[in-house]
Write an enzyme that holds these catalytic residues in place. Sequence first.
Site, short mmCIF file in Angstrom:
data_model
loop_
_atom_site.label_atom_id
_atom_site.label_comp_id
_atom_site.label_asym_id
_atom_site.label_seq_id
_atom_site.Cartn_x
_atom_site.Cartn_y
_atom_site.Cartn_z
N GLN A 160 0.87 -1.15 0.00
CA GLN A 160 0.00 0.00 0.00
C GLN A 160 0.92 1.22 0.00
O GLN A 160 1.76 1.36 0.86
CB GLN A 160 -0.85 0.01 1.27
N ILE A 207 -2.43 6.77 -0.28
CA ILE A 207 -1.48 7.03 0.79
C ILE A 207 -1.46 5.81 1.70
O ILE A 207 -2.38 5.01 1.70
CB ILE A 207 -1.83 8.31 1.58
N ASP A 208 -0.39 5.68 2.45
CA ASP A 208 -0.21 4.50 3.29
C ASP A 208 -1.32 4.33 4.31
O ASP A 208 -1.97 5.30 4.72
CB ASP A 208 1.11 4.60 4.05
N LYS A 209 -1.47 3.13 4.76
CA LYS A 209 -2.44 2.82 5.82
C LYS A 209 -2.22 3.72 7.03
O LYS A 209 -3.18 4.26 7.59
CB LYS A 209 -2.28 1.35 6.24
N ARG A 215 8.90 8.86 3.11
CA ARG A 215 9.53 8.07 4.17
C ARG A 215 10.96 7.68 3.81
O ARG A 215 11.88 7.74 4.64
CB ARG A 215 8.67 6.84 4.45
#
Length: 321
Positions: A3, A153-155, A254
């Site tokens: 994800q 977008i990430d979890k 990140r």
Amino acid sequence: MSQTEEEQVPTATEWEQRQEWTVEEHDAGERIDKFLTEALEEDTSRTQVQQWIKDGCATVDGRTVKPNYKLNAGEVLSLLIPEPKELEVVAEPIPLDVVYEDSDLIVVNKPRGLVVHPAVGHYNGTLVNGLLYHCKDLSGINGVMRPGIVHRIDKDTSGLLMAAKNDLAHGGLAAQLKAHTVNRKYIALVHGNVPHDNGTIDAPIGRDPKERKLYTVTERNSKHAVTHFLVLERFGDYTLLELKLETGRTHQIRVHMKFIGHPLVGDPAYGPSKSKGVVMEGQALHAAVLGFDHPRTNEYLEFEAPVPEDMRRLIDVLKLR
């Protein structure tokens, strides 16, 4: 694939394109089914991977193999993940924080902890399930698993996300993402005192050869990636940043922040193994601004979402130190 945080979602046709890996020395002797299970999404089971191998979806240097085949250094491993044709993603009454909505698109403020779209082995409880319940209809460009989803977008990243209700809107929004004209700004809390008030990180991103579920700055099998940063406030050992994306690669922010030595607070994958002082569940990253041209009217729309309460409390604690 994981994800992702900012990356534009590929179309259904692109979803069916091959993924490739070159076997490194440290992976020599590993079974192909184990290698692929670790390289793919967290919810992809080894049983599913073994079935794909048996169905001929995986090849080694162009030839099919068995699930127990042991890889050799230098071999090129290809995998074609078939698009699930019959799966029906079920609409679920998941609460949504709707920021904007019309007949073409919807913008939501996604909470931390909510997965954007279903993946193999994880079909329920996602944003897409909630959107299907709320909107009743979404664009079909990305197939049954990701209807309406243009980017993601990430979890464990919170913030603004747009989805398309029809194919016209989807095509228009996707074209803007590809042209890098969508205005996307994030607020992040990072470790360390960032010395420069502003700057640009221009460093290519690709799979980490040692941790295949992760990404890293590398020249090998990588994609151009650019992130601009602006220091908003410093708190001694921590810095609050505004980050503007020029490109949208998997885990871009990140990876780039880790690369310059200032990983995100709370990042379980790219942050320090032991965090002294502040603690947070999930990375302190929030998609705060989203701006784009409406795909039908061409009117420029821009939305803002305040940082979530847990991140705000953390910032307030640092201000009092």
